[in-house]
Design a protein around this motif. Structure first.
Motif, PDB file in Angstrom:
ATOM      1  N   ALA A   7     -15.461   7.307  -5.252  1.00 33.34           N
ATOM      2  CA  ALA A   7     -14.661   7.430  -6.468  1.00 33.34           C
ATOM      3  C   ALA A   7     -13.373   6.646  -6.329  1.00 33.34           C
ATOM      4  N   LEU A   8     -12.840   6.253  -7.449  1.00 36.13           N
ATOM      5  CA  LEU A   8     -11.568   5.546  -7.444  1.00 36.13           C
ATOM      6  C   LEU A   8     -10.424   6.537  -7.317  1.00 36.13           C
ATOM      7  N   ASN A   9      -9.476   6.205  -6.480  1.00 35.89           N
ATOM      8  CA  ASN A   9      -8.243   6.972  -6.385  1.00 35.89           C
ATOM      9  C   ASN A   9      -7.097   5.958  -6.300  1.00 35.89           C
ATOM     10  N   HIS A  10      -5.893   6.460  -6.219  1.00 42.38           N
ATOM     11  CA  HIS A  10      -4.721   5.572  -6.216  1.00 42.38           C
ATOM     12  C   HIS A  10      -4.794   4.553  -5.080  1.00 42.38           C
ATOM     13  N   GLN A  11      -5.202   4.988  -3.904  1.00 37.83           N
ATOM     14  CA  GLN A  11      -5.267   4.102  -2.743  1.00 37.83           C
ATOM     15  C   GLN A  11      -6.326   3.007  -2.937  1.00 37.83           C
ATOM     16  N   SER A  12      -7.491   3.362  -3.468  1.00 43.40           N
ATOM     17  CA  SER A  12      -8.526   2.354  -3.660  1.00 43.40           C
ATOM     18  C   SER A  12      -8.142   1.369  -4.768  1.00 43.40           C
ATOM     19  N   ILE A  13      -7.438   1.833  -5.798  1.00 43.31           N
ATOM     20  CA  ILE A  13      -6.977   0.932  -6.851  1.00 43.31           C
ATOM     21  C   ILE A  13      -5.954  -0.058  -6.290  1.00 43.31           C
ATOM     22  N   GLU A  14      -5.051   0.402  -5.436  1.00 47.54           N
ATOM     23  CA  GLU A  14      -4.086  -0.503  -4.800  1.00 47.54           C
ATOM     24  C   GLU A  14      -4.795  -1.536  -3.923  1.00 47.54           C
ATOM     25  N   LEU A  15      -5.842  -1.121  -3.235  1.00 46.71           N
ATOM     26  CA  LEU A  15      -6.610  -2.037  -2.393  1.00 46.71           C
ATOM     27  C   LEU A  15      -7.304  -3.103  -3.247  1.00 46.71           C
ATOM     28  N   GLU A  37      -6.295  -4.178  -6.200  1.00 42.91           N
ATOM     29  CA  GLU A  37      -5.229  -5.078  -6.647  1.00 42.91           C
ATOM     30  C   GLU A  37      -4.844  -6.061  -5.557  1.00 42.91           C
ATOM     31  N   GLU A  38      -4.737  -5.580  -4.329  1.00 46.32           N
ATOM     32  CA  GLU A  38      -4.377  -6.442  -3.202  1.00 46.32           C
ATOM     33  C   GLU A  38      -5.435  -7.526  -2.984  1.00 46.32           C
ATOM     34  N   HIS A  39      -6.703  -7.154  -3.045  1.00 44.95           N
ATOM     35  CA  HIS A  39      -7.783  -8.134  -2.865  1.00 44.95           C
ATOM     36  C   HIS A  39      -7.774  -9.186  -3.965  1.00 44.95           C
ATOM     37  N   ILE A  40      -7.517  -8.773  -5.186  1.00 47.88           N
ATOM     38  CA  ILE A  40      -7.492  -9.722  -6.292  1.00 47.88           C
ATOM     39  C   ILE A  40      -6.288 -10.655  -6.165  1.00 47.88           C
ATOM     40  N   ARG A  41      -5.134 -10.107  -5.776  1.00 45.93           N
ATOM     41  CA  ARG A  41      -3.960 -10.966  -5.554  1.00 45.93           C
ATOM     42  C   ARG A  41      -4.254 -12.006  -4.471  1.00 45.93           C
ATOM     43  N   TYR A  42      -4.922 -11.587  -3.402  1.00 47.82           N
ATOM     44  CA  TYR A  42      -5.279 -12.513  -2.324  1.00 47.82           C
ATOM     45  C   TYR A  42      -6.230 -13.589  -2.844  1.00 47.82           C
ATOM     46  N   LEU A  43      -7.246 -13.172  -3.591  1.00 46.41           N
ATOM     47  CA  LEU A  43      -8.205 -14.121  -4.151  1.00 46.41           C
ATOM     48  C   LEU A  43      -7.500 -15.119  -5.074  1.00 46.41           C
ATOM     49  N   MET A  44      -6.574 -14.631  -5.889  1.00 43.79           N
ATOM     50  CA  MET A  44      -5.824 -15.512  -6.784  1.00 43.79           C
ATOM     51  C   MET A  44      -4.980 -16.509  -5.990  1.00 43.79           C
ATOM     52  N   ALA A  45      -4.357 -16.057  -4.906  1.00 42.71           N
ATOM     53  CA  ALA A  45      -3.542 -16.942  -4.069  1.00 42.71           C
ATOM     54  C   ALA A  45      -4.407 -18.023  -3.425  1.00 42.71           C
ATOM     55  N   VAL A  46      -5.586 -17.655  -2.957  1.00 43.28           N
ATOM     56  CA  VAL A  46      -6.502 -18.622  -2.355  1.00 43.28           C
ATOM     57  C   VAL A  46      -6.911 -19.674  -3.384  1.00 43.28           C
ATOM     58  N   MET A  47      -7.024 -19.251  -4.639  1.00 38.31           N
ATOM     59  CA  MET A  47      -7.401 -20.170  -5.721  1.00 38.31           C
ATOM     60  C   MET A  47      -6.221 -21.020  -6.194  1.00 38.31           C
ATOM     61  N   GLY A  48      -5.015 -20.748  -5.664  1.00 38.54           N
ATOM     62  CA  GLY A  48      -3.848 -21.535  -6.020  1.00 38.54           C
ATOM     63  C   GLY A  48      -2.964 -20.907  -7.093  1.00 38.54           C
ATOM     64  N   PHE A  49      -3.284 -19.694  -7.516  1.00 37.84           N
ATOM     65  CA  PHE A  49      -2.482 -18.981  -8.509  1.00 37.84           C
ATOM     66  C   PHE A  49      -1.542 -18.041  -7.760  1.00 37.84           C
ATOM     67  N   THR A  50      -0.396 -18.573  -7.358  1.00 43.38           N
ATOM     68  CA  THR A  50       0.511 -17.808  -6.499  1.00 43.38           C
ATOM     69  C   THR A  50       1.459 -16.891  -7.252  1.00 43.38           C
ATOM     70  N   GLU A  51       1.652 -17.121  -8.539  1.00 45.14           N
ATOM     71  CA  GLU A  51       2.617 -16.323  -9.297  1.00 45.14           C
ATOM     72  C   GLU A  51       1.923 -15.416 -10.310  1.00 45.14           C
ATOM     73  N   THR A  52       0.865 -14.766  -9.896  1.00 46.23           N
ATOM     74  CA  THR A  52       0.143 -13.884 -10.809  1.00 46.23           C
ATOM     75  C   THR A  52       0.532 -12.434 -10.565  1.00 46.23           C
ATOM     76  N   LYS A  53       0.407 -11.640 -11.612  1.00 39.96           N
ATOM     77  CA  LYS A  53       0.612 -10.202 -11.506  1.00 39.96           C
ATOM     78  C   LYS A  53      -0.717  -9.524 -11.806  1.00 39.96           C
ATOM     79  N   VAL A  54      -1.087  -8.583 -10.957  1.00 39.28           N
ATOM     80  CA  VAL A  54      -2.360  -7.890 -11.102  1.00 39.28           C
ATOM     81  C   VAL A  54      -2.087  -6.401 -11.246  1.00 39.28           C
ATOM     82  N   SER A  55      -2.731  -5.792 -12.214  1.00 36.18           N
ATOM     83  CA  SER A  55      -2.632  -4.341 -12.342  1.00 36.18           C
ATOM     84  C   SER A  55      -4.005  -3.784 -12.709  1.00 36.18           C
ATOM     85  N   CYS A  56      -4.307  -2.644 -12.155  1.00 42.34           N
ATOM     86  CA  CYS A  56      -5.579  -1.978 -12.405  1.00 42.34           C
ATOM     87  C   CYS A  56      -5.319  -0.579 -12.943  1.00 42.34           C
ATOM     88  N   SER A  57      -6.209  -0.144 -13.796  1.00 44.87           N
ATOM     89  CA  SER A  57      -6.156   1.230 -14.272  1.00 44.87           C
ATOM     90  C   SER A  57      -7.578   1.757 -14.339  1.00 44.87           C
TER      91      SER A  57
END
Length: 94
Positions: free
Chosen positions: A7-15, A17-37
């Motif tokens: 199940a999703l909880n606060h910790q898994s949602i933060e994880l 978000e972190e993975h997506i931010r990393y993926l975006m940085a690898v793709m060259g999008f360094t100034e992105t904001k990611v939020s999950c709900s």
């Protein structure tokens, strides 16, 4: 290999978000904001978790979306694949 989550909880949602931010940085999008709900949606077969992921890419947004949304569709597919591997139960992702 990590144990799949159930199940999703606060910790898994933060994880996520972190993975997506990393993926975006690898793709060259360094100034992105990611939020999950996450919300639980009642259906005729029971309750299903629905994960919504929002990415704000600023002036790079058009490049992220791509022609006819092709880049965004590819990112959604990769993200779904990564997340679904971590969860035992079905998870609807948008």
């Amino acid at each position: 290999m990590t144990t799949p989550l159930t199940a999703l909880n606060h910790q898994s949602i933060e994880l996520i978000e972190e993975h997506i931010r990393y993926l975006m940085a690898v793709m060259g999008f360094t100034e992105t904001k990611v939020s999950c709900s996450c919300k639980e949606i009642k259906e005729h077969l029971g309750v299903r978790q629905h994960l919504h992921i929002a990415i704000a890419a600023g002036s790079s947004g058009r490049i992220l979306i791509g022609t006819h949304g092709t880049h965004l569709q590819a990112l959604q597919h990769i993200t779904r694949s990564l997340i679904r591997r971590q969860f035992k139960e079905p998870l609807h992702i948008t």
